[in-house]
Design a protein around this motif. Structure first.
Motif, PDB file in Angstrom:
ATOM      1  N   MET A  43      -1.405   9.666 -17.627  1.00  0.00           N
ATOM      2  CA  MET A  43      -1.390  11.050 -17.154  1.00  0.00           C
ATOM      3  C   MET A  43      -1.827  11.156 -15.705  1.00  0.00           C
ATOM      4  O   MET A  43      -1.224  11.897 -14.907  1.00  0.00           O
ATOM      5  CB  MET A  43      -2.309  11.907 -18.024  1.00  0.00           C
ATOM      6  CG  MET A  43      -1.776  12.210 -19.416  1.00  0.00           C
ATOM      7  SD  MET A  43      -2.994  13.143 -20.384  1.00  0.00           S
ATOM      8  CE  MET A  43      -3.308  14.535 -19.305  1.00  0.00           C
ATOM      9  N   ALA A  44      -2.872  10.430 -15.336  1.00  0.00           N
ATOM     10  CA  ALA A  44      -3.376  10.492 -13.952  1.00  0.00           C
ATOM     11  C   ALA A  44      -2.303  10.027 -12.973  1.00  0.00           C
ATOM     12  O   ALA A  44      -2.133  10.619 -11.895  1.00  0.00           O
ATOM     13  CB  ALA A  44      -4.634   9.642 -13.820  1.00  0.00           C
ATOM     14  N   HIS A  77       0.462  12.759 -12.778  1.00  0.00           N
ATOM     15  CA  HIS A  77       0.013  13.958 -12.058  1.00  0.00           C
ATOM     16  C   HIS A  77      -0.087  13.735 -10.556  1.00  0.00           C
ATOM     17  O   HIS A  77      -0.008  14.705  -9.796  1.00  0.00           O
ATOM     18  CB  HIS A  77      -1.342  14.415 -12.608  1.00  0.00           C
ATOM     19  CG  HIS A  77      -1.242  15.028 -13.968  1.00  0.00           C
ATOM     20  ND1 HIS A  77      -2.331  15.574 -14.626  1.00  0.00           N
ATOM     21  CD2 HIS A  77      -0.190  15.205 -14.804  1.00  0.00           C
ATOM     22  CE1 HIS A  77      -1.949  16.044 -15.806  1.00  0.00           C
ATOM     23  NE2 HIS A  77      -0.652  15.826 -15.935  1.00  0.00           N
ATOM     24  N   SER A  78      -0.245  12.508 -10.135  1.00  0.00           N
ATOM     25  CA  SER A  78      -0.317  12.218  -8.698  1.00  0.00           C
ATOM     26  C   SER A  78       1.023  11.783  -8.124  1.00  0.00           C
ATOM     27  O   SER A  78       1.131  11.534  -6.923  1.00  0.00           O
ATOM     28  CB  SER A  78      -1.361  11.113  -8.434  1.00  0.00           C
ATOM     29  OG  SER A  78      -1.000   9.911  -9.097  1.00  0.00           O
ATOM     30  N   ARG A  86       4.612  15.236 -10.963  1.00  0.00           N
ATOM     31  CA  ARG A  86       3.465  16.138 -11.057  1.00  0.00           C
ATOM     32  C   ARG A  86       3.010  16.424 -12.487  1.00  0.00           C
ATOM     33  O   ARG A  86       1.833  16.600 -12.736  1.00  0.00           O
ATOM     34  CB  ARG A  86       3.760  17.484 -10.371  1.00  0.00           C
ATOM     35  CG  ARG A  86       4.221  17.391  -8.943  1.00  0.00           C
ATOM     36  CD  ARG A  86       3.184  16.785  -8.050  1.00  0.00           C
ATOM     37  NE  ARG A  86       1.967  17.573  -8.010  1.00  0.00           N
ATOM     38  CZ  ARG A  86       0.833  17.154  -7.449  1.00  0.00           C
ATOM     39  NH1 ARG A  86       0.783  15.932  -6.902  1.00  0.00           N
ATOM     40  NH2 ARG A  86      -0.232  17.921  -7.436  1.00  0.00           N
ATOM     41  N   THR A  87       3.910  16.480 -13.480  1.00  0.00           N
ATOM     42  CA  THR A  87       3.535  16.825 -14.848  1.00  0.00           C
ATOM     43  C   THR A  87       4.319  15.973 -15.838  1.00  0.00           C
ATOM     44  O   THR A  87       5.316  15.326 -15.478  1.00  0.00           O
ATOM     45  CB  THR A  87       3.821  18.310 -15.153  1.00  0.00           C
ATOM     46  OG1 THR A  87       5.220  18.553 -15.000  1.00  0.00           O
ATOM     47  CG2 THR A  87       3.035  19.226 -14.237  1.00  0.00           C
ATOM     48  N   HIS A  88       3.860  15.976 -17.114  1.00  0.00           N
ATOM     49  CA  HIS A  88       4.630  15.376 -18.195  1.00  0.00           C
ATOM     50  C   HIS A  88       5.481  16.454 -18.856  1.00  0.00           C
ATOM     51  O   HIS A  88       6.697  16.325 -18.960  1.00  0.00           O
ATOM     52  CB  HIS A  88       3.689  14.735 -19.227  1.00  0.00           C
ATOM     53  CG  HIS A  88       4.409  13.955 -20.283  1.00  0.00           C
ATOM     54  ND1 HIS A  88       5.192  14.550 -21.244  1.00  0.00           N
ATOM     55  CD2 HIS A  88       4.455  12.613 -20.530  1.00  0.00           C
ATOM     56  CE1 HIS A  88       5.708  13.624 -22.041  1.00  0.00           C
ATOM     57  NE2 HIS A  88       5.273  12.433 -21.631  1.00  0.00           N
ATOM     58  N   THR A 138       2.870  22.349 -17.099  1.00  0.00           N
ATOM     59  CA  THR A 138       1.820  22.368 -16.086  1.00  0.00           C
ATOM     60  C   THR A 138       0.833  21.247 -16.367  1.00  0.00           C
ATOM     61  O   THR A 138       0.787  20.700 -17.483  1.00  0.00           O
ATOM     62  CB  THR A 138       1.063  23.708 -16.079  1.00  0.00           C
ATOM     63  OG1 THR A 138       0.402  23.879 -17.346  1.00  0.00           O
ATOM     64  CG2 THR A 138       2.018  24.875 -15.847  1.00  0.00           C
ATOM     65  N   GLN A 139       0.048  20.886 -15.380  1.00  0.00           N
ATOM     66  CA  GLN A 139      -0.952  19.834 -15.560  1.00  0.00           C
ATOM     67  C   GLN A 139      -2.034  20.285 -16.536  1.00  0.00           C
ATOM     68  O   GLN A 139      -2.525  19.474 -17.343  1.00  0.00           O
ATOM     69  CB  GLN A 139      -1.564  19.466 -14.205  1.00  0.00           C
ATOM     70  CG  GLN A 139      -0.592  18.788 -13.259  1.00  0.00           C
ATOM     71  CD  GLN A 139      -1.239  18.336 -11.972  1.00  0.00           C
ATOM     72  OE1 GLN A 139      -2.404  18.624 -11.702  1.00  0.00           O
ATOM     73  NE2 GLN A 139      -0.485  17.596 -11.160  1.00  0.00           N
ATOM     74  N   LYS A 140      -2.416  21.563 -16.504  1.00  0.00           N
ATOM     75  CA  LYS A 140      -3.424  22.055 -17.433  1.00  0.00           C
ATOM     76  C   LYS A 140      -2.904  22.009 -18.876  1.00  0.00           C
ATOM     77  O   LYS A 140      -3.649  21.703 -19.808  1.00  0.00           O
ATOM     78  CB  LYS A 140      -3.833  23.478 -17.059  1.00  0.00           C
ATOM     79  CG  LYS A 140      -4.582  23.572 -15.741  1.00  0.00           C
ATOM     80  CD  LYS A 140      -4.977  25.007 -15.434  1.00  0.00           C
ATOM     81  CE  LYS A 140      -5.750  25.090 -14.132  1.00  0.00           C
ATOM     82  NZ  LYS A 140      -6.156  26.480 -13.807  1.00  0.00           N
ATOM     83  N   ASP A 193      -0.794  19.820 -19.957  1.00  0.00           N
ATOM     84  CA  ASP A 193      -0.840  18.405 -20.344  1.00  0.00           C
ATOM     85  C   ASP A 193      -2.225  18.030 -20.854  1.00  0.00           C
ATOM     86  O   ASP A 193      -2.356  17.264 -21.825  1.00  0.00           O
ATOM     87  CB  ASP A 193      -0.469  17.522 -19.146  1.00  0.00           C
ATOM     88  CG  ASP A 193       1.018  17.565 -18.836  1.00  0.00           C
ATOM     89  OD1 ASP A 193       1.788  18.074 -19.671  1.00  0.00           O
ATOM     90  OD2 ASP A 193       1.404  17.094 -17.748  1.00  0.00           O
TER      91      ASP A 193
END
Length: 508
Positions: free
Chosen positions: A400-401, A404-405, A409-411, A471-473, A475
């Motif tokens: 995930m990290a 996200h980088s 940006r997202t899954h 969104t990352q949140k 995820d």
């Protein structure tokens, strides 16, 4: 002769210098730039030049005694020498000569009282030096007390004259008192350019403060350096642009269905006959839905022979695209390139996409033979200790990290069935990116429709038009559900002694 001269300081925009000029007038009408025989135009040019001039001269007394002295001097000059003064007051240096005679007379009287002779010059001078003469000793003093230091120099008073930009007259703006060694300002200096000048050029008078590289050639070198840097930056952007266009045009992600060997599966999940269509062989077993019974289901696989790299072929996972047509517009081409460039040990490697006519549209990714995390957790024969569970969670976090980088940006679709385990029991994330290709429509009567929502964040569920990439949140929320699954091994939203279906959980 310096005592009878005015000291001028010329201030330019870069530095200041001094020159000596005889000053025979007073500040009341002192206009050194004006010449009656010149035209008004030339006088204006001279006046402009004199804006950068400061004049240091002996202070002109303003007492009544000095005015009376000036009247007597003018009268004697007119009657005995035929000279007529034009100035209101005589030059203060004339008073200096007069005071010199009075100082000599006072020193001579002191010498005679001490028994000296009128011809004893050393004795007379000794009575002048290092001494202050005031009005109680020898009157009349109209310039104040006279002080002479130990070297025989008078501690005189000086005025600083600056030209009034309106009237053109040089007026006193500061006075230095020699006896008290103090400076008093009576006005403001009008500096050309609005600021005081430098005391010397930036590089010094001999250019010692600057190296040769700081000369005119340094400006040229600096401009050339900036030009080279600008060209280099521009070249990088141009190169990256053309490289991106070349990569998009090359379509390295494209897989041709002509190289496919397919093995159809039977209705009961046993391996059926092998169908050869090119260089990818598909061999699948166990097609019964795991939601219906407890048997483990693995994804369809095949052998893909990448020309020039793998002569025997590489095992890949095949996921069908449920679309009649794939639109290869520029945004889709960019997504496919990003997927092809994305490589990390905890992400399933993207092999490519087949975009031939239906039914030969599929996504090809790295195959992980141990199945998904969901299969692993539902298999009661597999025992997981706490250390192995922590290792699985840690692998998800690292995947995930990295996502996200990255540019993705997202899954956007994280759940336990999208976490797969390879032959070395390393967990990897799959089914990220290319959301337009992976999208599949389910009816609300399908159990899968409600099951897949158990990992979806509440803010996404409440959104009438949720972002397809998530969104990352969201995820992070999905990861928390997976952690719950790993710890209890009872599926998402496990409630002890309560068998709630996915639809009931979602509705509550």
């Amino acid at each position: 002769m310096l005592a009878a001269a005015g000291l001028n300081m010329v201030a330019t925009g870069e530095y200041a210098f001094f020159n000596i000029e005889i000053f025979t007038g007073t500040s009341a009408n002192y206009k050194p730039w004006h010449n009656a025989s010149d035209s008004d135009e030339r006088n204006e040019i001279a006046k402009k030049a004199y804006e950068a001039v400061l004049t240091v001269t002996a202070r002109a007394p303003s007492s009544d005694q000095y005015k009376n002295f000036s009247s007597h001097v003018k009268k004697i000059a007119q009657e005995e020498f035929g000279y007529k003064y034009e100035e209101e007051s005589v030059n203060p240096y004339v008073a200096g000569f007069f005071e010199g005679v009075l100082v000599y007379a006072a020193a001579l009287n002191s010498t005679l009282r001490e028994g000296g002779a009128i011809t004893d010059g050393h004795h007379i001078v000794a009575n002048m030096w290092n001494r202050t003469f005031d009005s109680n000793v020898v009157p009349p003093w109209f310039t104040g007390n006279i002080s002479i230091d130990a070297r025989g120099d008078r501690k005189a008073d000086y005025s600083l004259l600056d030209m009034n930009p309106v009237t053109g007259i040089f007026e006193s703006v500061a006075t230095y008192y020699g006896e008290s060694e103090s400076l008093e300002f009576m006005g403001n200096i009008t500096w050309p350019g609005g600021r005081p000048p430098r005391d010397q050029p930036e590089c010094g008078f001999d250019n010692s403060r600057c190296s040769e590289a700081q000369g005119p050639w340094s400006i040229v070198a600096g401009m050339l350096a900036l030009l080279v840097v600008a060209m280099a930056v521009g070249s990088v952007f141009i190169y990256r642009h053309y490289k991106l266009e070349a990569d998009l045009a090359s379509m390295t992600w494209r897989v041709s269905w002509e190289d496919v060997e397919v093995v159809e599966k039977t209705k009961h999940g046993k391996c059926g006959s092998k169908i050869s269509i090119g260089k990818i062989s598909v061999n699948t077993c166990g097609s019964v839905d795991s939601l219906v019974d407890s048997r483990q289901v693995f994804i369809r696989t095949g052998r893909y022979k990448i020309k020039g790299l793998y002569q025997e072929g590489v095992t890949v996972a095949i996921k069908k695209i449920h679309k009649d047509r794939v639109d290869l517009a520029r945004p889709m081409l960019i997504q496919l390139k990003r997927m092809k460039d994305l490589q990390y040990e905890h992400l399933v490697r993207f092999i490519g996409v087949c975009v031939d006519n239906k039914p030969y549209c599929a996504v090809f990714t790295e195959y992980c033979p141990k199945g998904s995390l969901q299969d692993l957790l539902e298999n009661e024969d597999v025992k997981l200790d706490s250390m192995f569970k922590m290792s699985l969670m840690h692998d998800i976090v690292k995947g995930m990290a990295f996502l996200h980088s990255s540019e993705l940006r997202t899954h956007g679709n994280l759940k336990s069935s999208n976490c797969v385990v390879d032959s070395r029991f390393v967990l990897k994330l799959t089914d990220f990116g290319l959301h337009n290709l992976r999208e599949r429509v389910y009816s609300q009567e399908d159990y899968v429709y409600w099951k897949r929502k158990l990992w979806t964040a509440p803010e996404i569920l409440r959104n009438a038009n949720p972002p397809e990439e998530g969104t990352q949140k969201a995820d992070v929320y999905s990861f928390a559900i997976i952690v719950h699954e790993i710890i209890y091994r009872m599926g998402p939203f496990y409630v002890k002694n309560e068998g709630l279906s996915a639809q009931l959980i979602y509705g509550s």
